[in-house]
Enzyme design. Structure first.
Site, PDB file in Angstrom:
ATOM      1  CB  SER A 141      89.343 -68.744 -24.367  1.00  0.00           C
ATOM      2  OG  SER A 141      90.127 -69.880 -24.687  1.00  0.00           O
ATOM      3  CE1 TYR A 154      94.212 -65.833 -23.247  1.00  0.00           C
ATOM      4  CE2 TYR A 154      93.050 -67.935 -23.070  1.00  0.00           C
ATOM      5  CZ  TYR A 154      93.318 -66.773 -23.757  1.00  0.00           C
ATOM      6  OH  TYR A 154      92.694 -66.530 -24.954  1.00  0.00           O
TER       7      TYR A 154
END
Length: 295
Positions: A141, A154
């Protein structure tokens, strides 16, 4: 396309979002696909859509090694082996920050987003060695490289995924196994709604809203689509990418090129914000100064 003809791929998180698009793109490119997910109704519909001679759905919680192993066993039994593994399954992780850290949520996030990538890659090695090599693709990401896009747990896991990909690429190069990470930007999927605790149906509806409204956030002028990521994954799985390993590939519509004022001329930027001056006011001041110099 045919670039993946003769190859068998395993895709996790394959019943929706980026993974679902991955199945579509991989099949179009000629691959056989084993699709792993927890959403059995959607997964079975996926298998029915393409036929069991092309796509096999397997219920799989990637945090459970035995279930993950079943993906590889199915790929070998149904299609003769494994050439590509796309570690894509995930969710938004625990939303708490450092001060209010939810330790159980932290552990669950690490197990799903990071440990599963280790386990999946480990399981892939003997199967890919049989084929004389292979391609492991890991979904990271943009939150791996900058703050402000996702919760800290995350983001740290996705940073780990990106760095793991580089280290694993070095270690597994002797087997001609390539390992790369994709760093998606703002992609219209249900992950945003799921992170807010919405139902799957509501999360899917929110994804449609994100697609309509998210284009203003990035230089590309539109929201990223699952297919944007799937196309990159298909390329990395193909022989055209045989010289590419250990890479971190941004697919983010330019979100990380710089702050908004670097690409949006209507944005005032931090200096003008601090002075309380709008971009229009700054332009008026500039024009006035130019006019004064010319008189």
């Amino acid at each position: 396309m045919g670039e993946l003809s003769g190859k068998t791929a395993i895709i996790t998180g394959a019943a929706s979002g980026i993974g679902y698009s991955g199945v579509e793109v991989f099949v179009e490119a000629g691959a056989k696909v084993v699709a792993g997910d927890l959403q059995d109704e959607k997964g079975k519909a996926l298998e029915e859509r393409f036929g069991a001679d092309t796509v096999r759905y397997v219920h799989c919680d990637v945090t459970k090694r035995d279930e993950f192993q079943k993906l590889f066993e199915t790929a070998e039994e149904a299609f003769g082996g494994v050439d590509i593994l796309w570690n894509n399954a995930g969710h938004g992780g625990t939303p708490t920050g450092v001060e209010d850290l939810d330790e159980d949520g932290f552990t669950a996030t690490v197990d799903l987003l990071l440990k599963s990538v280790f386990v999946g890659t480990k399981l892939a090695v003997p199967y890919m060695k049989k084929r004389g090599g292979g391609s492991v693709i890991n979904t990271s990401s943009i939150s791996a490289i900058t703050a402000g896009y996702a919760p800290i747990t995350y983001s740290v896991c996705k940073k780990g995924v990106a760095h793991f990909s580089k280290l694993a690429a070095a270690e597994l190069s002797k087997y001609r196994i390539r390992v790369n990470a994709i760093l998606p930007g703002f992609i219209a999927t249900s992950i945003f709604g799921s992170s807010l605790g919405l139902s799957r149906e509501q999360a899917d509806q929110m994804a449609a809203m994100v697609q309509q409204q998210g284009g203003r956030m990035q230089p590309a002028g539109r929201t990223g689509l699952p297919k944007d990521i799937a196309d990159m994954a298909a390329f990395l799985g193909s022989d055209r990418a045989e010289f590419m390993t250990g890479g971190e590939f941004l697919v983010d519509g330019g979100m990380t090129v710089g702050p908004r004022h670097s690409w949006d001329e209507t944005d005032a930027g931090p200096l003008l914000d601090a002075l309380g001056i709008s971009a229009e006011q700054a332009e008026e001041m500039r024009q006035a100064m130019l006019a004064g110099q010319g008189s």
